[in-house]
Motif scaffolding. Structure first.
Motif, mmCIF file in Angstrom:
data_model
loop_
_atom_site.group_PDB
_atom_site.id
_atom_site.type_symbol
_atom_site.label_atom_id
_atom_site.label_comp_id
_atom_site.label_asym_id
_atom_site.label_seq_id
_atom_site.Cartn_x
_atom_site.Cartn_y
_atom_site.Cartn_z
ATOM 1 N N ARG A 141 26.149 26.986 21.002
ATOM 2 C CA ARG A 141 25.347 27.948 21.221
ATOM 3 C C ARG A 141 25.578 28.667 22.687
ATOM 4 O O ARG A 141 25.480 30.194 22.730
ATOM 5 C CB ARG A 141 23.782 27.136 21.473
ATOM 6 N N ALA A 142 25.926 28.003 23.539
ATOM 7 C CA ALA A 142 26.031 28.598 24.752
ATOM 8 C C ALA A 142 27.212 29.518 24.747
ATOM 9 O O ALA A 142 27.141 30.652 25.830
ATOM 10 C CB ALA A 142 26.535 27.229 26.427
ATOM 11 N N ARG A 143 28.249 29.324 24.331
ATOM 12 C CA ARG A 143 29.948 30.638 24.416
ATOM 13 C C ARG A 143 29.083 31.298 23.504
ATOM 14 O O ARG A 143 29.490 32.618 23.516
ATOM 15 C CB ARG A 143 31.116 29.513 23.284
ATOM 16 N N ILE A 144 27.992 31.215 22.196
ATOM 17 C CA ILE A 144 27.864 32.244 21.256
ATOM 18 C C ILE A 144 27.081 32.711 22.372
ATOM 19 O O ILE A 144 27.217 34.384 22.240
ATOM 20 C CB ILE A 144 27.605 31.469 20.273
ATOM 21 N N ALA A 145 25.599 33.148 22.559
ATOM 22 C CA ALA A 145 25.161 33.434 22.867
ATOM 23 C C ALA A 145 25.673 34.395 24.315
ATOM 24 O O ALA A 145 25.820 35.385 24.761
ATOM 25 C CB ALA A 145 23.874 32.653 24.141
ATOM 26 N N GLY A 146 26.972 33.840 25.206
ATOM 27 C CA GLY A 146 27.711 35.071 25.739
ATOM 28 C C GLY A 146 28.509 35.661 25.219
ATOM 29 O O GLY A 146 28.248 37.613 25.942
ATOM 30 N N TRP A 147 29.265 35.308 23.783
ATOM 31 C CA TRP A 147 29.527 36.821 22.715
ATOM 32 C C TRP A 147 28.487 37.513 22.611
ATOM 33 O O TRP A 147 28.847 38.830 22.868
ATOM 34 C CB TRP A 147 30.455 36.106 21.895
ATOM 35 N N MET A 148 27.198 37.033 22.357
ATOM 36 C CA MET A 148 26.259 37.298 21.846
ATOM 37 C C MET A 148 26.370 39.137 23.003
ATOM 38 O O MET A 148 26.145 40.324 22.911
ATOM 39 C CB MET A 148 25.512 37.661 21.215
ATOM 40 N N GLN A 149 25.962 38.258 24.569
ATOM 41 C CA GLN A 149 24.791 38.709 25.209
ATOM 42 C C GLN A 149 26.339 39.977 25.850
ATOM 43 O O GLN A 149 26.280 41.671 26.339
ATOM 44 C CB GLN A 149 25.061 38.195 26.490
ATOM 45 N N GLU A 150 27.697 39.945 25.814
ATOM 46 C CA GLU A 150 28.228 41.509 25.932
ATOM 47 C C GLU A 150 28.721 42.006 24.937
ATOM 48 O O GLU A 150 29.496 42.728 25.253
ATOM 49 C CB GLU A 150 30.303 40.230 25.781
ATOM 50 N N ASN A 185 18.002 27.330 16.231
ATOM 51 C CA ASN A 185 19.016 28.597 15.817
ATOM 52 C C ASN A 185 19.884 29.674 16.946
ATOM 53 O O ASN A 185 18.883 29.430 17.987
ATOM 54 C CB ASN A 185 19.014 29.587 14.687
ATOM 55 N N SER A 186 20.540 29.889 16.946
ATOM 56 C CA SER A 186 21.463 30.752 17.804
ATOM 57 C C SER A 186 21.161 32.471 17.380
ATOM 58 O O SER A 186 21.368 32.448 16.259
ATOM 59 C CB SER A 186 22.320 31.023 18.246
ATOM 60 N N VAL A 187 20.128 32.788 17.922
ATOM 61 C CA VAL A 187 19.804 34.446 17.914
ATOM 62 C C VAL A 187 19.979 35.608 18.444
ATOM 63 O O VAL A 187 20.164 35.158 19.913
ATOM 64 C CB VAL A 187 18.284 34.472 17.629
ATOM 65 N N PHE A 195 20.691 52.212 14.523
ATOM 66 C CA PHE A 195 20.662 52.275 13.414
ATOM 67 C C PHE A 195 18.876 52.361 13.554
ATOM 68 O O PHE A 195 18.060 51.953 13.662
ATOM 69 C CB PHE A 195 21.105 51.814 12.066
ATOM 70 N N PRO A 196 18.465 52.973 11.984
ATOM 71 C CA PRO A 196 16.744 53.090 11.359
ATOM 72 C C PRO A 196 16.296 51.728 11.765
ATOM 73 O O PRO A 196 15.340 51.446 11.462
ATOM 74 C CB PRO A 196 17.223 53.626 10.691
ATOM 75 N N PHE A 197 17.174 50.034 11.758
ATOM 76 C CA PHE A 197 17.008 48.937 11.762
ATOM 77 C C PHE A 197 18.196 48.666 13.007
ATOM 78 O O PHE A 197 18.544 48.461 13.220
ATOM 79 C CB PHE A 197 17.121 48.384 9.991
ATOM 80 N N ALA A 198 17.422 47.200 13.508
ATOM 81 C CA ALA A 198 18.021 46.808 14.505
ATOM 82 C C ALA A 198 19.099 45.676 13.456
ATOM 83 O O ALA A 198 18.929 45.388 12.492
ATOM 84 C CB ALA A 198 16.873 45.609 14.993
ATOM 85 N N LEU A 199 19.912 45.461 14.186
ATOM 86 C CA LEU A 199 21.078 43.825 13.589
ATOM 87 C C LEU A 199 20.988 43.321 14.709
ATOM 88 O O LEU A 199 21.053 42.597 16.038
ATOM 89 C CB LEU A 199 22.311 44.813 14.296
ATOM 90 N N GLU A 200 20.648 42.025 13.326
ATOM 91 C CA GLU A 200 20.618 40.539 14.309
ATOM 92 C C GLU A 200 21.569 39.416 14.152
ATOM 93 O O GLU A 200 21.726 39.200 12.511
ATOM 94 C CB GLU A 200 19.168 39.938 13.756
ATOM 95 N N VAL A 201 21.622 38.654 14.540
ATOM 96 C CA VAL A 201 22.668 37.941 14.152
ATOM 97 C C VAL A 201 21.645 36.499 14.461
ATOM 98 O O VAL A 201 21.643 36.451 15.570
ATOM 99 C CB VAL A 201 23.641 38.262 14.990
ATOM 100 N N ILE A 202 22.486 35.333 13.263
ATOM 101 C CA ILE A 202 22.209 34.454 13.980
ATOM 102 C C ILE A 202 23.541 32.956 12.889
ATOM 103 O O ILE A 202 24.064 33.481 12.752
ATOM 104 C CB ILE A 202 21.454 34.055 12.839
ATOM 105 N N GLY A 203 23.241 32.090 14.387
ATOM 106 C CA GLY A 203 24.142 31.364 14.074
ATOM 107 C C GLY A 203 23.028 30.299 13.327
ATOM 108 O O GLY A 203 22.416 29.444 14.944
ATOM 109 N N PHE A 204 22.773 29.722 12.485
ATOM 110 C CA PHE A 204 22.383 28.228 11.616
ATOM 111 C C PHE A 204 22.927 26.922 12.390
ATOM 112 O O PHE A 204 24.140 27.161 12.050
ATOM 113 C CB PHE A 204 22.079 28.666 10.674
ATOM 114 N N GLY A 205 21.807 26.405 12.605
ATOM 115 C CA GLY A 205 22.204 24.804 13.373
ATOM 116 C C GLY A 205 22.611 24.125 12.207
ATOM 117 O O GLY A 205 23.761 23.044 12.762
ATOM 118 N N ASP A 206 21.773 24.306 11.675
ATOM 119 C CA ASP A 206 22.001 22.765 10.403
ATOM 120 C C ASP A 206 21.962 23.262 9.051
ATOM 121 O O ASP A 206 20.969 23.665 8.534
ATOM 122 C CB ASP A 206 20.873 21.364 10.575
#
Length: 439
Positions: A58-67, A79-81, A132-143
């Motif tokens: 989750r921490a690594r994914i969050a770093g890539w999301m922030q980048e 969940n990672s969002v 875009f006229p909508f946001a893009l949201e990425v989610i990494g489900f936990g389970d």
């Protein structure tokens, strides 16, 4: 439609940090997540929900999301969002994602690839200043896999609003409660239902996933479009016989729970083989007690997994299996209990989204999209309760999954990345048209 520069490059570092967003970097990043500390075991990949390896991932994914230009958070279900705002800060979102947990001795791409591809898509647009006229949201489900606690897709159920109450009384194989595991992450079990999203806040859900089957490879296709996800039943079967000395109980007088279970396994297989091509029936887990060489087994517990593209086919097969098992139990003088543990209905993907996704495949590949039913369950089948869903399959070598031999071609993943960006841009045009159309 906005122009899209989707050319991919091979990664220049272990996690692809020096390369441009795209399929090649997505593969490299999945590879980087394939070993400790992103696995609980040093010699194989195992990333169960709420483990130390899951936390590191989750921490690594969050770093890539922030980048990639996203604001990040961990929701009440773990969940990672990541969120990349639209033209308006309060715009509803197109949700892109999959799961970050794995089975034991897993491959590197099941689930994780879909999350990382979502990040790559956002990075692509953020680098160009496109919104875009909508946001893009990425989610990494936990389970999604249910590898730790006895219910799969637990965290996507929370997001979809299907957890009306906190799932109390749930423990893993080591006896650790879900409540305690959540507390280790600073999360509260009673808050888990608060991970639910509002349908009005989401315009669609897109999930990219390896096929986990051999069809695309057999037809020499990089990608395919999912039209529906198969209905699934999961049962727990308990057979109670009588344990006794292996040397003193005559064969004719035995109430051997394991012999009865062995016949039951073959009965399950027979029903599956006799049905239509999309019907599958599997016994994947079996526990024998007392489990010693010189004792006739007195108790066996095993699983049954039944899936089909249509609920009616699945239901008929399950009933046929139940009838066969009850008959053999009576004949062998053992007690049978067959308990339904999971009931996932067949989930058709949204027709308009699937059509747009198919159009994107045609634009990128020059061939009509291969349309297919997914025999495997995915978070998309749960997210359908929240928003319209669509799925893109990616070829995997030999159709192998849930196995360290799981492999993808980076060029295929690059093609999937291009299909996803094309789809999003086309969807944006249709979304604007629908908003401007008078009610």
């Amino acid at each position: 439609m906005m122009p899209s520069d989707c050319s991919g490059t091979h990664s220049g570092t272990a996690d692809g940090a020096a390369s441009a967003p795209g399929g090649y970097r997505a593969v490299a990043r999945c590879d980087a997540l394939g070993a400790a500390p992103y696995s609980e075991e040093n010699d194989r990949l195992f990333r169960p929900y709420l483990s130390a390896a899951h936390r590191a991932t989750r921490a690594r994914i969050a770093g890539w999301m922030q980048e990639a230009g996203m604001n990040t958070r961990v929701d009440a279900a773990g969940n990672s969002v990541g969120r990349y705002e639209g033209l308006k800060p309060d715009a509803p979102a197109l949700l892109i994602g999959s799961h970050l947990d794995t089975v034991r001795d897993a491959g590197r791409y099941d689930g994780t690839l879909g999350v990382v591809l979502g990040i790559e898509v956002v990075a692509h647009y953020a680098a160009r200043g496109v919104r875009f006229p909508f946001a893009l949201e990425v989610i990494g489900f936990g389970d999604e896999e249910g590898s730790r606690f006895p219910v799969s897709m637990l965290t996507s159920r929370a997001v979809a609003g299907l957890l009306q109450e906190a799932p109390v009384g749930m423990h893993d194989a080591a006896g650790v409660s879900l409540q305690a595991a959540l507390a280790e992450e600073g999360l509260l079990l009673e808050h888990m239902p608060k991970a639910a999203r509002r349908p009005e806040d989401y315009v669609a859900y897109l999930e990219a996933h390896i096929e986990q089957g051999p069809v695309l490879e057999a037809e020499n296709r990089a990608v395919g479009v999912v039209t529906a996800i198969a209905a699934q039943y999961r049962f727990r079967v308990s057979i109670q016989g009588v344990a006794g000395h292996a040397g003193t109980i005559p064969m004719a007088l035995r109430q051997d729970a394991l012999a009865a279970a062995a016949e039951a396994v073959l009965a399950v297989e027979s029903v599956g083989r006799a049905g239509p091509p999309d019907l599958v029936a599997t016994v994947g887990q079996l526990n024998v007690s007392p489990g010693v060489p010189n004792v006739v087994p007195g108790h066996v517990v095993f699983s049954i997994d039944v899936r089909a593209g249509e609920a009616a086919v699945r239901n008929a097969a399950a009933e046929e299996i139940r009838t066969a098992l009850e008959a053999l139990a009576a004949r062998r003088n053992v007690t049978l209990e067959m308990t339904l543990q999971q009931d996932l209905p067949a989930t058709p993907c949204d027709a308009s989204l699937t059509r747009l996704l198919g159009d994107a495949v045609y634009t990128i590949t020059g061939e009509a999209a291969r349309r297919m039913v997914s025999g495997a369950g995915h978070d998309a089948m749960v997210l359908a309760a929240l928003a319209p869903v669509c799925m893109l399959f990616i070829r995997c070598a030999g159709g192998i999954s849930h196995n360290p031999a799981e492999a993808v071609d980076a060029a295929d993943v690059e093609q999937a990345f291009q299909v996803m960006t094309r789809f999003i841009e086309e969807f944006a045009g249709h979304y604007l048209d629908s908003k401007e159309r008078p009610v």
